[in-house]
Design an enzyme around this catalytic site. Structure first.
Site, PDB file in Angstrom:
ATOM      1  NE  ARG A 175       3.153   8.301   6.532  1.00  0.00           N
ATOM      2  CZ  ARG A 175       4.308   8.802   6.961  1.00  0.00           C
ATOM      3  NH1 ARG A 175       4.917   8.241   7.997  1.00  0.00           N
ATOM      4  NH2 ARG A 175       4.839   9.874   6.404  1.00  0.00           N
ATOM      5  CB  SER A 226      -1.094   9.652   1.035  1.00  0.00           C
ATOM      6  OG  SER A 226      -0.333  10.840   1.104  1.00  0.00           O
ATOM      7  CD  GLU A 296      -0.540   6.703   3.999  1.00  0.00           C
ATOM      8  OE1 GLU A 296      -0.773   7.753   4.628  1.00  0.00           O
ATOM      9  OE2 GLU A 296       0.505   6.522   3.353  1.00  0.00           O
TER      10      GLU A 296
END
Length: 304
Positions: A175, A226, A296
């Site tokens: 990510r 998320s 995130e």
């Protein structure tokens, strides 16, 4: 601001909006006004636009579809550049080389390519963001991510310069890409390499991914995907659920009862509600398991 607006209008940069509410451009449905909101007409307008913005020494940032973004209720200082209709071109070669604008929906892209029998983007069939955002975050799911298919990406850097970076130069990891901290920038165009596959199987795999997301993630309510990165080898959602925080509310923000790594806007959540909930979750998980949680979702605070 008036002189800046006039110069941008004269240059035919694209759609210009003053004090545009960011709540209209984020999937969380939270966020105050941007001083100036620009939707460029095409990729070629970027060098001209950036030259003008630098002339006036004004702060700017780029957004896609706002699916991984939490914006302050006070809004965003300076200019917000949205990759949208003008930056959504698509070119596909018979060899499976895809050139696509950063504003193109990653879900739409995966669907279109699956119908043509190209494999490699099945994992993205339920990711509600743009190509540019997906490259920036190295978005992924179901065991794959953007780094597996990207050939190169055209990047707009903070100083206004534009250049192509190869897959290796993007320094992808979980990510993460070089664009987030080491060399801040945003993808305005990307080239992917896909492979020919069996249409029936590709569509079947994509449908399974879509069904899984529908059954396990609360996209029926405003949310930003998320909230936390998985603190590998653990999963953020499992830690939050194990800590007994599912369904916890602060103001209008709530830890989803469907997936604990999602915070949903129950209808009237403020930026502060979400931030308070994030900080509380971090503290509880740290106290219980001695694990530090990192967000995130991109959090944008107004400094003035």
């Amino acid at each position: 601001m008036k002189e800046l607006l006039n110069e941008l209008r004269e240059a035919n940069i694209g759609n210009l909006l003053v004090n545009e509410p960011m709540s209209q451009h984020t999937t969380m449905k939270i966020g105050g006004p941007a001083d100036l909101f620009i939707e460029p007409v095409n990729v070629d307008s970027f060098p001209i636009m950036m030259k003008i913005l630098h002339k006036y020494n004004i702060k700017w940032r780029v957004i896609g579809r706002g699916s991984n973004l939490l914006v302050d209720d006070l809004g965003i200082e300076g200019v917000v550049i949205k990759l949208s209709n003008g930056i959504d071109h698509l070119k596909l070669s018979e060899e499976g080389i895809v050139t696509v604008g950063g504003g193109f929906s990653i879900i739409t892209l995966s669907t279109l390519l699956s119908r043509k029998g190209y494999s490699g983007l099945e994992f993205a069939s339920g990711i509600p963001g743009s190509v540019g955002g997906a490259v920036y975050m190295n978005a992924g799911a179901h065991g794959s991510d953007i780094s597996n298919i990207l050939v190169k990406s055209q990047i707009l850097f903070e100083d206004g310069s534009i250049e192509w970076l190869t897959n290796e130069e993007m320094e992808f990891s979980y990510r993460t890409s070089i664009l987030q901290q080491k060399k801040p920038g945003i993808c305005i165009q990307a080239v992917f390499q896909l492979e020919k596959g069996e249409v029936t199987k590709i569509k079947s795999d994509m449908q399974k991914n879509k069904d899984y997301r529908k059954e396990t993630q609360p996209w029926n309510l405003p949310c930003a995907g998320s909230i936390f990165r998985n603190p590998l080898p653990y999963f953020a959602g499992q830690l939050i659920e194990k800590a007994g925080l599912k369904g916890l509310k602060m103001g209008g923000a709530m830890v989803s009862e469907m997936h604990a790594n999602f915070i949903v806007n129950t209808g009237n959540a403020t930026f502060k509600d979400v931030i308070d909930l994030i900080e509380y979750i971090k503290q509880v998980v740290k106290d219980k398991y001695n694990i530090s949680m990192e967000t995130e979702v991109e959090i944008v605070r107004r400094k003035s």
